[in-house]
Design an enzyme around this catalytic site. Structure first.
Site, mmCIF file in Angstrom:
data_model
loop_
_atom_site.group_PDB
_atom_site.id
_atom_site.type_symbol
_atom_site.label_atom_id
_atom_site.label_comp_id
_atom_site.label_asym_id
_atom_site.label_seq_id
_atom_site.Cartn_x
_atom_site.Cartn_y
_atom_site.Cartn_z
ATOM 1 N N ASP A 123 4.756 -3.155 6.161
ATOM 2 C CA ASP A 123 3.528 -2.890 5.953
ATOM 3 C C ASP A 123 3.256 -1.493 5.650
ATOM 4 O OD1 ASP A 123 0.558 -3.330 5.936
ATOM 5 O OD2 ASP A 123 0.507 -2.203 7.737
ATOM 6 N N ASP A 133 -0.366 0.762 5.016
ATOM 7 C CA ASP A 133 -1.270 1.477 5.803
ATOM 8 C C ASP A 133 -1.244 1.323 7.168
ATOM 9 O OD1 ASP A 133 -3.250 2.490 3.552
ATOM 10 O OD2 ASP A 133 -3.131 0.238 3.326
HETATM 11 P P1 B16 Z 1 -6.826 -1.213 -1.305
HETATM 12 P P2 B16 Z 1 -1.876 -2.668 4.154
HETATM 13 C C1 B16 Z 1 -4.438 -2.831 3.514
HETATM 14 O O1 B16 Z 1 -3.052 -2.243 3.278
HETATM 15 C C2 B16 Z 1 -5.147 -2.171 4.444
HETATM 16 O O2 B16 Z 1 -4.626 -2.313 5.540
HETATM 17 C C3 B16 Z 1 -6.493 -2.836 4.268
HETATM 18 O O3 B16 Z 1 -7.606 -1.964 5.163
HETATM 19 C C4 B16 Z 1 -7.083 -2.636 2.909
HETATM 20 O O4 B16 Z 1 -8.383 -3.058 2.588
HETATM 21 C C5 B16 Z 1 -6.043 -3.385 1.748
HETATM 22 O O5 B16 Z 1 -4.908 -2.823 1.924
HETATM 23 C C6 B16 Z 1 -6.537 -3.352 0.423
HETATM 24 O O6 B16 Z 1 -6.309 -1.667 0.088
HETATM 25 O O7 B16 Z 1 -8.267 -1.224 -1.395
HETATM 26 O O8 B16 Z 1 -5.968 -0.120 -1.326
HETATM 27 O O9 B16 Z 1 -6.185 -2.249 -2.312
HETATM 28 O O10 B16 Z 1 -2.311 -2.523 5.696
HETATM 29 O O11 B16 Z 1 -1.810 -4.215 3.846
HETATM 30 O O12 B16 Z 1 -0.697 -1.945 3.661
HETATM 31 MG MG MG Z 2 -1.758 -2.089 7.927
#
Ligand code: B16
Ligand code: MG
Length: 211
Positions: free
Chosen positions: A9, A11
């Site tokens: 993953d 974030d």
């Molecule tokens: P974006 P991951 C996710 O990333 C985040 O944890 C989540 O909080 C966010 O809403 C989602 O990506 C979409 O992100 O707005 O940049 O497209 O944890 O799956 O790496």
């Molecule tokens: Mg994450």
């Protein structure tokens, strides 16, 4: 070795962009007069941008049209990207760097499985644009976590079966996605509660994968 690949993953695992998601959503919530705190923010981990907004709007005193929601998502993303643009290779934690190098040396394949549509920008800022064998992200999926699609696509890109891959997550939604996709998971933070392998820190991954 039990696993041939590790799907990370982004974030909250590779980097701490989760704090930038929080700051941007907090600014939106404050402008709209909607209560929002870090506990609510934890529910946004791993879920898509629009699904995140829907969770924030549970505390709103009025309903929002689809047009308004799309405008708020765009605004949040502009703020978020502004914060991302200040990132550099210094924002790649040393323990993450060490884990990635160790796995590569052991010829374990590595991939990204992130719901984010900003994955490319983040990897560039961290100097990781050529590091991963596969990148599956919010731009190539139709369902975000807890749906397993993002991880199944990563496994497909690697040419491996689910059993051969281990997912690393910080979000419960991500652990659920891995399980639904038939994959084991290693979890940090809240994800440690439900993952196959609970971890206190990412360094423990070396032991899990290489033993
Ligand atoms: P974006 P991951 C996710 O990333 C985040 O944890 C989540 O909080 C966010 O809403 C989602 O990506 C979409 O992100 O707005 O940049 O497209 O944890 O799956 O790496
Ligand atoms: Mg994450």
């Amino acid at each position: 070795m039990r696993y041939q690949a590790v799907i990370f993953d982004l974030d909250g695992v590779i980097c701490f962009t989760d704090k930038y998601h929080y700051l941007a959503w907090k600014a939106i919530a404050d402008e709209e007069g909607i209560y929002f705190d870090e506990k609510i923010n934890d529910r946004l981990r791993g879920v898509s941008r629009m699904a995140s907004l829907e969770i924030i709007l549970e505390k709103a005193e009025r309903s929002y049209s689809m047009e308004e929601k799309e405008r708020l998502c765009e605004k949040k993303n502009r703020m978020y990207r502004e914060l991302l643009s200040q990132m550099s290779e210094k924002d790649l934690p040393a323990d993450v760097k060490d884990v990635l190098r160790t796995l590569k040396e052991a010829e374990i394949r590595i991939a990204i499985g992130s719901s984010s549509r900003n994955t490319k920008l983040i990897l560039e800022r961290l100097g990781l644009e050529n590091c991963f064998d596969a990148v599956s992200d919010g731009t190539n999926i139709t369902h975000s976590k807890p749906d397993p699609e993002v991880f199944l696509k990563a496994a497909e890109m690697l040419g491996l079966s689910s059993e051969q891959c281990l997912v690393v997550e910080d979000a419960k939604a991500g652990v659920t996605a891995a399980t639904r996709g038939g994959m084991d998971s290693a979890g940090i933070g809240e994800a440690a509660e439900t993952a196959t392998w609970p971890m206190q820190s990412i360094e423990e991954l070396k032991q899990i994968v290489l033993s």
